[in-house]
Each structure stands twice: as structure tokens, then as C-alpha cells.
Scaffold this motif. Structure first.
Motif, PDB file in Angstrom:
ATOM      1  N   ARG A 195       0.845  -1.195   0.000  1.00 16.02           N
ATOM      2  CA  ARG A 195       0.000   0.000   0.000  1.00 16.02           C
ATOM      3  C   ARG A 195       0.875   1.237   0.000  1.00 16.02           C
ATOM      4  O   ARG A 195       2.084   1.158   0.199  1.00 16.02           O
ATOM      5  CB  ARG A 195      -0.920   0.018   1.225  1.00 16.02           C
ATOM      6  CG  ARG A 195      -0.168  -0.059   2.559  1.00 16.02           C
ATOM      7  CD  ARG A 195      -1.096  -0.334   3.726  1.00 16.02           C
ATOM      8  NE  ARG A 195      -0.357  -0.563   4.967  1.00 16.02           N
ATOM      9  CZ  ARG A 195      -0.087   0.384   5.857  1.00 16.02           C
ATOM     10  NH1 ARG A 195      -0.488   1.638   5.633  1.00 16.02           N
ATOM     11  NH2 ARG A 195       0.579   0.118   6.967  1.00 16.02           N
ATOM     12  N   GLY A 196       0.263   2.369  -0.223  1.00 11.94           N
ATOM     13  CA  GLY A 196       1.007   3.620  -0.197  1.00 11.94           C
ATOM     14  C   GLY A 196       1.684   3.940  -1.518  1.00 11.94           C
ATOM     15  O   GLY A 196       1.505   3.243  -2.525  1.00 11.94           O
ATOM     16  N   LYS A 239      -0.285   7.849   4.176  1.00 13.94           N
ATOM     17  CA  LYS A 239      -1.477   8.657   4.441  1.00 13.94           C
ATOM     18  C   LYS A 239      -1.235  10.082   3.964  1.00 13.94           C
ATOM     19  O   LYS A 239      -0.108  10.576   4.001  1.00 13.94           O
ATOM     20  CB  LYS A 239      -1.813   8.694   5.938  1.00 13.94           C
ATOM     21  CG  LYS A 239      -2.376   7.429   6.523  1.00 13.94           C
ATOM     22  CD  LYS A 239      -2.741   7.634   7.989  1.00 13.94           C
ATOM     23  CE  LYS A 239      -3.268   6.371   8.632  1.00 13.94           C
ATOM     24  NZ  LYS A 239      -3.594   6.594  10.075  1.00 13.94           N
ATOM     25  N   GLY A 246      -4.471  12.309   6.855  1.00 13.61           N
ATOM     26  CA  GLY A 246      -5.262  11.338   7.591  1.00 13.61           C
ATOM     27  C   GLY A 246      -5.984  10.316   6.739  1.00 13.61           C
ATOM     28  O   GLY A 246      -6.562   9.370   7.271  1.00 13.61           O
ATOM     29  N   LYS A 247      -5.941  10.467   5.420  1.00 21.33           N
ATOM     30  CA  LYS A 247      -6.628   9.534   4.540  1.00 21.33           C
ATOM     31  C   LYS A 247      -5.661   8.480   4.031  1.00 21.33           C
ATOM     32  O   LYS A 247      -4.565   8.808   3.581  1.00 21.33           O
ATOM     33  CB  LYS A 247      -7.256  10.277   3.354  1.00 21.33           C
ATOM     34  CG  LYS A 247      -8.306  11.295   3.766  1.00 21.33           C
ATOM     35  CD  LYS A 247      -8.817  12.065   2.562  1.00 21.33           C
ATOM     36  CE  LYS A 247      -9.811  13.137   2.970  1.00 21.33           C
ATOM     37  NZ  LYS A 247     -10.267  13.949   1.803  1.00 21.33           N
ATOM     38  N   GLN A 248      -6.074   7.219   4.099  1.00 20.19           N
ATOM     39  CA  GLN A 248      -5.225   6.113   3.689  1.00 20.19           C
ATOM     40  C   GLN A 248      -4.942   6.167   2.181  1.00 20.19           C
ATOM     41  O   GLN A 248      -5.825   6.487   1.390  1.00 20.19           O
ATOM     42  CB  GLN A 248      -5.904   4.779   4.007  1.00 20.19           C
ATOM     43  CG  GLN A 248      -6.065   4.506   5.487  1.00 20.19           C
ATOM     44  CD  GLN A 248      -4.784   4.025   6.142  1.00 20.19           C
ATOM     45  OE1 GLN A 248      -3.799   3.756   5.452  1.00 20.19           O
ATOM     46  NE2 GLN A 248      -4.783   3.907   7.452  1.00 20.19           N
ATOM     47  N   ILE A 249      -3.725   5.835   1.799  1.00 18.88           N
ATOM     48  CA  ILE A 249      -3.344   5.733   0.393  1.00 18.88           C
ATOM     49  C   ILE A 249      -3.164   4.248   0.088  1.00 18.88           C
ATOM     50  O   ILE A 249      -2.202   3.624   0.524  1.00 18.88           O
ATOM     51  CB  ILE A 249      -2.052   6.507   0.105  1.00 18.88           C
ATOM     52  CG1 ILE A 249      -2.271   7.991   0.379  1.00 18.88           C
ATOM     53  CG2 ILE A 249      -1.594   6.302  -1.335  1.00 18.88           C
ATOM     54  CD1 ILE A 249      -1.027   8.823   0.284  1.00 18.88           C
ATOM     55  N   GLU A 250      -4.114   3.696  -0.648  1.00 18.38           N
ATOM     56  CA  GLU A 250      -4.083   2.274  -0.952  1.00 18.38           C
ATOM     57  C   GLU A 250      -3.139   1.974  -2.118  1.00 18.38           C
ATOM     58  O   GLU A 250      -2.451   0.974  -2.125  1.00 18.38           O
ATOM     59  CB  GLU A 250      -5.491   1.770  -1.272  1.00 18.38           C
ATOM     60  CG  GLU A 250      -6.470   1.892  -0.101  1.00 18.38           C
ATOM     61  CD  GLU A 250      -6.020   1.107   1.119  1.00 18.38           C
ATOM     62  OE1 GLU A 250      -5.367   0.048   0.950  1.00 18.38           O
ATOM     63  OE2 GLU A 250      -6.307   1.552   2.250  1.00 18.38           O
ATOM     64  N   THR A 295       1.966  11.338   6.059  1.00 18.28           N
ATOM     65  CA  THR A 295       2.460  10.269   6.934  1.00 18.28           C
ATOM     66  C   THR A 295       3.313   9.318   6.111  1.00 18.28           C
ATOM     67  O   THR A 295       2.832   8.756   5.116  1.00 18.28           O
ATOM     68  CB  THR A 295       1.296   9.500   7.578  1.00 18.28           C
ATOM     69  OG1 THR A 295       0.461  10.410   8.298  1.00 18.28           O
ATOM     70  CG2 THR A 295       1.827   8.436   8.540  1.00 18.28           C
ATOM     71  N   THR A 305       6.758   4.935  11.358  1.00 15.26           N
ATOM     72  CA  THR A 305       5.974   5.970  10.680  1.00 15.26           C
ATOM     73  C   THR A 305       6.228   7.316  11.336  1.00 15.26           C
ATOM     74  O   THR A 305       6.545   7.400  12.520  1.00 15.26           O
ATOM     75  CB  THR A 305       4.465   5.658  10.735  1.00 15.26           C
ATOM     76  OG1 THR A 305       4.044   5.595  12.103  1.00 15.26           O
ATOM     77  CG2 THR A 305       4.170   4.332  10.051  1.00 15.26           C
ATOM     78  N   ASP A 358       4.799  11.657  10.975  1.00 16.54           N
ATOM     79  CA  ASP A 358       3.939  12.659  10.357  1.00 16.54           C
ATOM     80  C   ASP A 358       4.766  13.892  10.026  1.00 16.54           C
ATOM     81  O   ASP A 358       5.483  14.424  10.879  1.00 16.54           O
ATOM     82  CB  ASP A 358       2.792  13.048  11.294  1.00 16.54           C
ATOM     83  CG  ASP A 358       1.794  11.928  11.497  1.00 16.54           C
ATOM     84  OD1 ASP A 358       1.690  11.077  10.600  1.00 16.54           O
ATOM     85  OD2 ASP A 358       1.122  11.897  12.543  1.00 16.54           O
TER      86      ASP A 358
END
Length: 487
Positions: free
Chosen positions: A304-305, A330, A333-337, A358, A365, A367
Motif C-alpha cells: 500500500r502507499g 497517508k 489522515g486519509k489512507q493511500i491504498e 504520513t 511511521t 507525520d
């Protein structure tokens, strides 16, 4: 007196004074999947949305050719090969020699569009109006208008044109979040110039990646040249997309077509109508997908990411502390798939806005606050300068097929890194993994390295029987590879 026996699906009734008992059996309701479904009727939708769909013709002005017009050349072709001249073929008058000829107007293409507002704003594809000197919009009632191009955005392939009219039938905009795979949809457009052609099918997939800033709706609705810019309509009569692309090996429809989601198109059109251009956010990174093997080897788990392969000098990402080799997992705050999620998320943020990136870096991890900049023309990547010659260092690295040396100060400065080791030769497993002379290794097995000594120390700790992950730089781009042991 009879005792009532209450059993499932059965009830008993006392019949008056006669004491007669009758049984009524209640049959179970058939499940939803077993109910008979009929094919949809699109006639009401055509009546409802059809008047909002327009035909768009574009005209391009070209310089008159001294060798004769296209019509003359075609007539000569017919005469030379003995082919009968089509009766409806226009004849251009032969120009007087030596006299300057005016620019000729030639049809450039045919597309479709739909009415956004009653006062004449029309949405279509950017590629429909690109390069046009004149745009003609034809309504279903055969009225024609010369349109003004308000703005066009090539990145999303959305354009807005304006005609001088009022009281026009505008479309209803649908909610893309309610659109489901498998539901019926309909398209109206002008394939091959055939105006008001209606085709239908189902949604085959959503969020299909084919571009940097958009994920598309995939359907099996028949889309052909001329359908571009027309609406994709759901069974509620709402526009859910703009028909934009097809997958084809022949140039014609082959069962796969793509539409721009209407929420993305509306966001673009709002900016075009207000300012004539679209502003997008950027942070200045070059990214790539994260493979399953790399994700497992560095401790990320699932693939992911977005893998950061390069960071642009002076860009918001560099100021925030993002490094080549980081994996952005991220954004605000939103996930990066998947990696394509990042440019879309960043692009939708207004320049000057503060956000948080992130990143996953060497097992942890962190920020990083970043201020979004505005998208500008891409800058060419600088090539790494030729390093100063230093004697290569052999040792444990040779087990991986590598010969490395300390990185010269000039190259450290050029690449804006603290250190690393230069690959002087790559053979065996290293070569199979894709490493080559001139690459700069900055981390191995999740351990950052700045010198050959640190590289050999990290190498001594790894299990030589298992693949080892290596983060390296090639010019300004960073990449992970797995070096597998020889078998």
C-alpha cells in the motif's frame, strides 16, 4: 372443543357453529434472487435527458495550399484511377494564380456534450474542442449556435463552452457514490456524426486507473468516435459521467469504455467557469507502486502507499523532510491504498493549504507537515554528475555480486544525500535485481548506510539465504529492489 395446533405456515379457522375445521397453507415468499426481473425500458429516460444532449462540431482554419485544395486533389485521384466521382462531392473553385488565398475552413471533428445550465453552459471533453478555431453546438431542435470556449483542462479531459441562449433543458447531476457495479446505464451522443444515438449497458467497474488525476467508470456501453463528451446516465435520469475513452485495438468499440466520474468533472467545470483554468495542489515527489515483495521485506506488510522515488529540490515535500525511499501511506489522515491515490488527493487541495503527510521509513511511521504548492510545468530530472574515481572496495558485498566504493562528496552534494555507497559493478543476484554501475545504495535491509564500512556491517548481520531489500538512487530517483541469493 378443538385445540388449535399452531404450526409454522398453517392456521386453523373455526367455521361457525358447525365445528368444521379448514386449513390454509401460507406459502413462503420467494427470495429476492429468485424473483423474475425484466429488462429496463429506456424510453422515458431518452425523453427526459435527450433534449439536454448536444452535438458539437469543430472547425479549423488552415492555410490554402499552393498545390490545390483537398477537393481538387481528391478529384485528380478519382480521375487517375477511373473511379466515378461521388455526385455529392463538393467542387472547390480553382483559385487565380498569383493571388493570395484566404485561410480555408475545414471540419476538424465531431463530438458530443450536454447542457449544464439553462443559460447556455455546456460540458464536453477537452480533446473534442482542442485546436478548434470555431465550435458549433447543435441542439436536438436543430438550432445551431457558435460557442465560446470558457476553459479546457487536458489533465482531466474536461471542457466547458458557452452558447448565447436561455431557457435550455439542463441535466440533473447524479451522486457518484450511489453508482453500483452491475447497474444499468445509458449513453447519448453522436457516434460517427449520427446525432442523438442511444446506447445502453451496465457499469463494469468503478475507480479504474487510467490517468494521473482521475479514476474512471468502466462500462460496456457502446461508445465510438463522436460519443466523446456525451453523458453517461443512470436509471434515475441523472448524469453520472462523461464518456471519454474506449479500449480498442481496431479504433471502434470492443466492449470496454471509460467515463469521467461526474463529481470530478463538476469540480473541474466549476473552476473553469469561475476562472477559466484549474488549479491543483502538488508536493513535488516522483512516486511508484509498492510491490508485495518490497512491502513484506521492509516490514510494511501489505502493498500500500506510494513509494517516493525522488523529491524535487525546493518543493514542499523536501521542506517537510520527505526523503527518497519513503513510502507515503497517508495524506491528511486519509489512507493511500495505491500510488495513484496520492496525486488525486493532493491535486484536489487548494494551493497554500497546510496538510500532513504520513510516511513509513525504515520500520517506523512519522507525520510530516507540508504546505501544498500549485501544479506547474514538470522540471526535467538532473542526471548525476560523474563521480570522482576511487578504488573499488571488495569484501562481503561480493556475495551479492556487488563491488562498491565510498560516495564522493561532489555526488553527495549533487544528490542531496548524507551518504551511501556507489556501485562500481553488479553481477549475479545484484545484476538480476536491476542494479548497475553508477547506482548509489543508501539503505540495505532497512538500515541506512553512509559509508562502505556501514554497508559491510549491515551486510554481515543479514541472513544470506533470504532475499535482502536494497534502496538505491539512480540520478534523482530512488527505488527498492530485492537481491535474491544464488541457488
Amino acid at each position: 372443543m378443538l385445540e388449535l395446533n399452531r404450526k409454522p405456515l398453517r392456521s386453523y379457522l373455526l367455521a361457525g357453529l358447525l365445528g368444521v375445521v379448514t386449513a390454509t397453507v401460507v406459502l413462503p415468499v420467494a427470495p429476492a434472487w429468485a424473483q423474475v426481473r425484466t429488462l429496463p425500458d429506456f424510453t422515458d429516460l431518452v425523453d427526459q435527458v435527450g433534449p439536454s444532449v448536444v452535438n458539437i462540431r469543430t472547425i479549423e482554419k488552415v492555410k490554402a495550399s499552393g498545390a490545390g485544395s483537398v477537393d481538387e486533389q481528391m478529384l485528380e485521384f478519382f480521375r487517375r484511377f477511373g473511379i466515378p466521382v461521388p455526385p455529392n462531392m463538393p467542387r472547390a473553385p480553382r483559385p487565380d494564380r498569383g493571388q493570395p488565398q484566404p485561410d480555408e475552413e475545414q471540419p476538424r471533428g465531431v463530438g458530443s456534450g450536454f447542457i449544464l445550465t439553462g443559460d447556455g453552459f455546456v460540458m464536453t471533453n477537452a480533446h473534442v474542442v482542442e485546436g478548434a478555431d470555431e465550435v458549433i453546438v447543435t441542439l436536438t431542435d436543430k438550432r445551431e449556435f457558435k460557442a465560446k470556449i470558457i476553459g479546457a483542462d487536458k489533465r482531466s479531459d474536461v471542457a466547458v463552452v458557452k452558447i448565447e441562449a436561455s431557457g435550455l433543458p439542463a441535466v440533473k447531476i447524479g451522486d457518484i457514490n450511489r453508482l453500483k457495479v452491475g447497474e444499468w446505464v445509458m449513453a447519448i451522443g453522436s457516434p460517427f456524426g449520427l446525432e442523438n444515438t442511444v446506447t445502453a449497458g451496465i457499469v463494469s467497474a468503478k475507480q479504474r486507473d487510467t490517468g494521473d488525476y482521475l479514476s474512471f467508470i468502466q462500462t460496456d456501453v457502446a461508445i465510438n468516435p463522436g460519443n466523446s463528451g456525451g453523458p453517461l446516465i443512470n436509471m434515475r435520469g441523472e448524469v453520472v459521467g462523461i464518456n471519454s475513452q474506449i479500449y480498442s485495438r481496431s479504433g471502434g468499440f470492443q466492449g470496454i469504455s471509460f467515463s469521467i466520474p461526474i463529481d470530478e468533472a463538476t469540480r473541474v467545470s466549476d473552476q473553469l467557469r469561475s476562472s477559466g483554468r484549474v488549479t491543483r495542489g502538488r508536493i513535488g515527489v516522483q512516486i511508484d507502486q509498492v510491490s508485495k515483495e518490497v512491502a513484506e521485506s521492509i516490514g510494511l506488510g501489505s502493498p500500500r502507499g506510494a513509494l517516493v522515488r525522488g523529491v524535487e529540490a525546493g518543493a514542499p515535500a523536501e521542506k517537510a523532510g520527505v526523503e527518497a525511499g519513503d513510502i507515503i501511506i497517508k495524506f491528511d489522515g486519509k489512507q493511500i491504498e495505491k500510488s495513484s491515490d496520492l496525486p488525486r488527493m493532493v491535486g484536489n487541495v487548494k494551493p497554500g493549504t497546510k496538510a500532513v503527510v504520513t510516511v513509513f521509513r525504515r520500520g517506523a511511521t512519522r507525520d510530516l507537515p507540508v504546505v501544498i504548492a500549485e501544479v506547474e510545468a514538470e522540471k526535467p530530472l538532473r542526471k548525476a554528475s560523474s563521480p570522482e574515481a576511487k578504488p573499488p572496495v571488495a569484501g562481503p558485498a561480493q556475495a551479492l555480486g556487488l563491488v562498491v566504493s565510498d560516495l564522493p562528496d561532489a555526488q553527495k552534494k549533487e544528490l542531496k544525500i548524507k551518504g551511501g555507497v556507489r556501485v562500481d559493478s553488479a553481477e549475479g543476484g545484484a545484476a538480476r535485481a536491476g542494479l548497475r554501475e553508477g547506482d548509489v545504495i543508501v539503505a540495505i535491509a532497512n538500515s541506512e548506510i553512509t559509508t562502505v564500512k556501514e554497508f559491510e556491517a549491515a551486510l554481515a548481520k543479514i541472513d544470506k539465504s533470504k532475499p535482502v531489500n536494497v534502496l538505491f538512487r539512480r540520478g534523482e530517483l530512488a527505488q527498492f529492489v530485492l537481491i535474491r541469493p544464488a541457488r
